[in-house]
Design a protein around this motif. Structure first.
Motif, short mmCIF file in Angstrom:
data_model
loop_
_atom_site.label_atom_id
_atom_site.label_comp_id
_atom_site.label_asym_id
_atom_site.label_seq_id
_atom_site.Cartn_x
_atom_site.Cartn_y
_atom_site.Cartn_z
N GLY A 154 -4.07 2.89 -7.57
CA GLY A 154 -4.43 1.56 -8.04
C GLY A 154 -4.80 0.67 -6.87
N LYS A 155 -4.73 -0.63 -7.10
CA LYS A 155 -5.05 -1.62 -6.07
C LYS A 155 -3.75 -2.16 -5.48
N ILE A 156 -3.72 -2.26 -4.17
CA ILE A 156 -2.47 -2.59 -3.48
C ILE A 156 -2.72 -3.57 -2.35
N CYS A 157 -1.67 -4.30 -2.01
CA CYS A 157 -1.69 -5.17 -0.82
C CYS A 157 -0.43 -4.92 -0.02
N LEU A 158 -0.58 -4.70 1.27
CA LEU A 158 0.55 -4.57 2.18
C LEU A 158 0.84 -5.93 2.79
N ILE A 159 2.11 -6.35 2.72
CA ILE A 159 2.57 -7.58 3.35
C ILE A 159 3.29 -7.19 4.63
N GLU A 160 2.76 -7.63 5.77
CA GLU A 160 3.34 -7.26 7.06
C GLU A 160 3.81 -8.51 7.81
N GLY A 161 4.37 -8.31 9.01
CA GLY A 161 4.92 -9.42 9.77
C GLY A 161 4.06 -9.79 10.95
N ASN A 162 4.57 -9.57 12.16
CA ASN A 162 3.79 -9.84 13.36
C ASN A 162 2.83 -8.69 13.61
N GLY A 193 -6.15 7.72 -4.59
CA GLY A 193 -6.34 6.78 -5.69
C GLY A 193 -6.03 5.33 -5.33
N TRP A 194 -5.67 5.06 -4.07
CA TRP A 194 -5.23 3.72 -3.68
C TRP A 194 -6.28 2.99 -2.86
N THR A 195 -6.43 1.71 -3.16
CA THR A 195 -7.38 0.85 -2.43
C THR A 195 -6.69 -0.45 -2.06
N GLU A 196 -6.80 -0.82 -0.79
CA GLU A 196 -6.27 -2.12 -0.35
C GLU A 196 -7.30 -3.19 -0.67
N VAL A 197 -6.86 -4.26 -1.32
CA VAL A 197 -7.78 -5.33 -1.74
C VAL A 197 -8.16 -6.18 -0.54
N ALA A 198 -9.23 -6.93 -0.69
CA ALA A 198 -9.73 -7.80 0.38
C ALA A 198 -8.65 -8.80 0.81
N GLY A 199 -8.58 -9.01 2.12
CA GLY A 199 -7.58 -9.94 2.66
C GLY A 199 -6.27 -9.28 3.01
N CYS A 200 -6.16 -7.98 2.74
CA CYS A 200 -4.92 -7.25 3.04
C CYS A 200 -5.18 -6.18 4.09
N ASN A 222 -6.78 -11.44 -7.23
CA ASN A 222 -6.85 -10.06 -7.72
C ASN A 222 -5.95 -9.90 -8.94
N PRO A 223 -6.34 -10.42 -10.10
CA PRO A 223 -5.48 -10.29 -11.29
C PRO A 223 -5.26 -8.85 -11.72
N ASP A 224 -6.08 -7.93 -11.20
CA ASP A 224 -5.91 -6.51 -11.53
C ASP A 224 -5.12 -5.75 -10.46
N LEU A 225 -4.44 -6.48 -9.58
CA LEU A 225 -3.61 -5.84 -8.54
C LEU A 225 -2.51 -5.01 -9.20
N ASP A 226 -2.20 -3.87 -8.60
CA ASP A 226 -1.18 -2.97 -9.15
C ASP A 226 0.12 -2.95 -8.37
N ARG A 253 6.36 -6.17 -16.62
CA ARG A 253 5.42 -5.20 -16.03
C ARG A 253 6.12 -4.36 -14.97
N ILE A 254 7.02 -4.99 -14.20
CA ILE A 254 7.79 -4.24 -13.20
C ILE A 254 8.69 -3.22 -13.89
N ALA A 255 9.34 -3.63 -14.98
CA ALA A 255 10.26 -2.74 -15.71
C ALA A 255 9.53 -1.52 -16.25
N SER A 256 8.28 -1.68 -16.63
CA SER A 256 7.52 -0.57 -17.21
C SER A 256 6.69 0.19 -16.18
N ASN A 257 6.82 -0.20 -14.91
CA ASN A 257 6.03 0.40 -13.81
C ASN A 257 4.54 0.11 -13.93
N ASP A 258 4.17 -0.88 -14.72
CA ASP A 258 2.78 -1.29 -14.77
C ASP A 258 2.42 -2.07 -13.50
N PHE A 259 3.42 -2.73 -12.92
CA PHE A 259 3.25 -3.42 -11.63
C PHE A 259 4.42 -3.02 -10.75
#
Length: 329
Positions: A154-162, A193-200, A222-226, A253-259
């Motif tokens: 799906g579509k993913i974003c990684l949140i990192e630090g420094n 199957g994974w794609t990082e969305v723009a800005g991530c 990105n309302p379709d973020l997974d 959505r988290i409970a059902s693994n949809d997000f």
């Protein structure tokens, strides 16, 4: 005046009063004093002091006021290396390259180790050992939880630090490797199957509020973020209520693994947040143990005893169903 001082000194000698000798300092320098993760390291350091009150050594904890002050950390390292009572040092480098350059310039004659975050591989000879989390494994496990929940990607974003922190970069690599089933991808462009969305990825400089704001912005764009892979727990432990407010509409959505939200650390409100079903999984470190063990490792280095490299402190994994037993005591 001189005569008075002489009389006081003579009286002290007569009473067999000897001034207390300053202890040798086992210095821990962290990325910033504003981070609860590092305060847990400090608590471990102080626990060691309380159990070794009669030791000739003392654990001394310091760092810049803010985790975003990379230059401030480098200056503290330089200043502490210049003190005669500093006999060993454990550093958590906010910017691995900057700290490596600081050590090269200072050419310290005392044992240096890294703690929590390491130097880059090419600079590893500047320190004797690394004590802390296996950061690649931690990131890999963060990725495994995401892949298990959404095996088709799906579509993913990684949140990192420094952006210069070696530990966070290793975690991000572990996450990408877990998701792709391959090694070394610097960006997800459909592998596994994974794609990082723009800005991530988003770099938050370890700031919880910035992390929540970044997540808010990414979701809006990105309302379709997974999925989010949060490589440090800053949004959860640094801004727990704003995080709850943001994620609560996604609870079903988290409970059902949809997000999926898979995040690092198990400190502050994080375990409670997991129990509320507002994160899929947490992969936690053991910062107290790092601070508690570091003085003993530094003493072994001073005394020339063999020390393993690296020394890993283990991981704790928490989900909604395991919050009551997931933390090692």
């Amino acid at each position: 005046m001189k005569k008075s001082l002489l009389l006081i000194a003579a009286a002290a000698l007569a009473l067999n009063v000897v001034p207390a000798l300053a202890k040798k300092q086992l210095v821990i320098v962290v990325k910033g004093l504003d981070n609860p993760f590092f305060e847990a390291i400090n608590q471990g350091c102080q626990k060691w002091n309380s159990e070794n009150a009669n030791s000739e050594y003392e654990c001394f904890y310091t760092g810049p006021a803010s985790t975003s002050d990379e230059a401030g950390e480098a200056q503290i390292v330089q200043d502490m290396l210049g003190k005669s009572d500093t006999v060993a040092m454990a550093i958590s480098p906010s910017n691995a390259k900057l700290i490596a350059q600081t050590l090269k310039t200072a050419s310290p004659t005392i044992p240096i180790m890294t703690l929590d975050a390491d130097l880059a591989a090419e600079d590893s000879a500047l320190r004797k050992t690394y004590l802390g989390t296996d950061n690649y494994l931690m990131g890999f496990k963060i990725g495994e939880y995401i892949k298990k929940a959404k095996p088709n990607g799906g579509k993913i974003c990684l949140i990192e630090g420094n952006p210069g922190a070696d530990n966070i970069l290793r975690r991000a690599q572990g996450t990408r490797d877990a998701l792709t089933g391959e090694k070394g991808a610097k960006e997800l462009k459909g592998q596994g199957g994974w794609t990082e969305v723009a800005g991530c990825p988003v770099f938050t400089n370890d700031d919880g509020a910035k992390g929540v704001q970044a997540m808010t912005d990414i979701l809006a764009a990105n309302p379709d973020l997974d999925a989010f892979a949060i490589e440090g727990g800053w949004p959860l432990f640094g801004a727990p209520q704003p995080y709850r407010d943001l994620v609560r509409p996604l609870k079903d959505r988290i409970a059902s693994n949809d997000f999926v939200i898979s995040a690092a650390d198990t400190i502050g409100d994080e375990v409670a947040i997991a129990g509320e079903g507002l994160v899929t999984a947490l992969v936690g470190q053991r910062p107290f143990e790092m601070g508690y063990k570091a003085p003993s490792v530094m003493i072994d280095l001073i005394e020339g005893k063999p020390v393993e490299d690296p020394v890993f402190t283990g991981l704790d994994e928490c989900t909604k169903d395991t919050v009551s037993t997931c933390i090692q005591k």
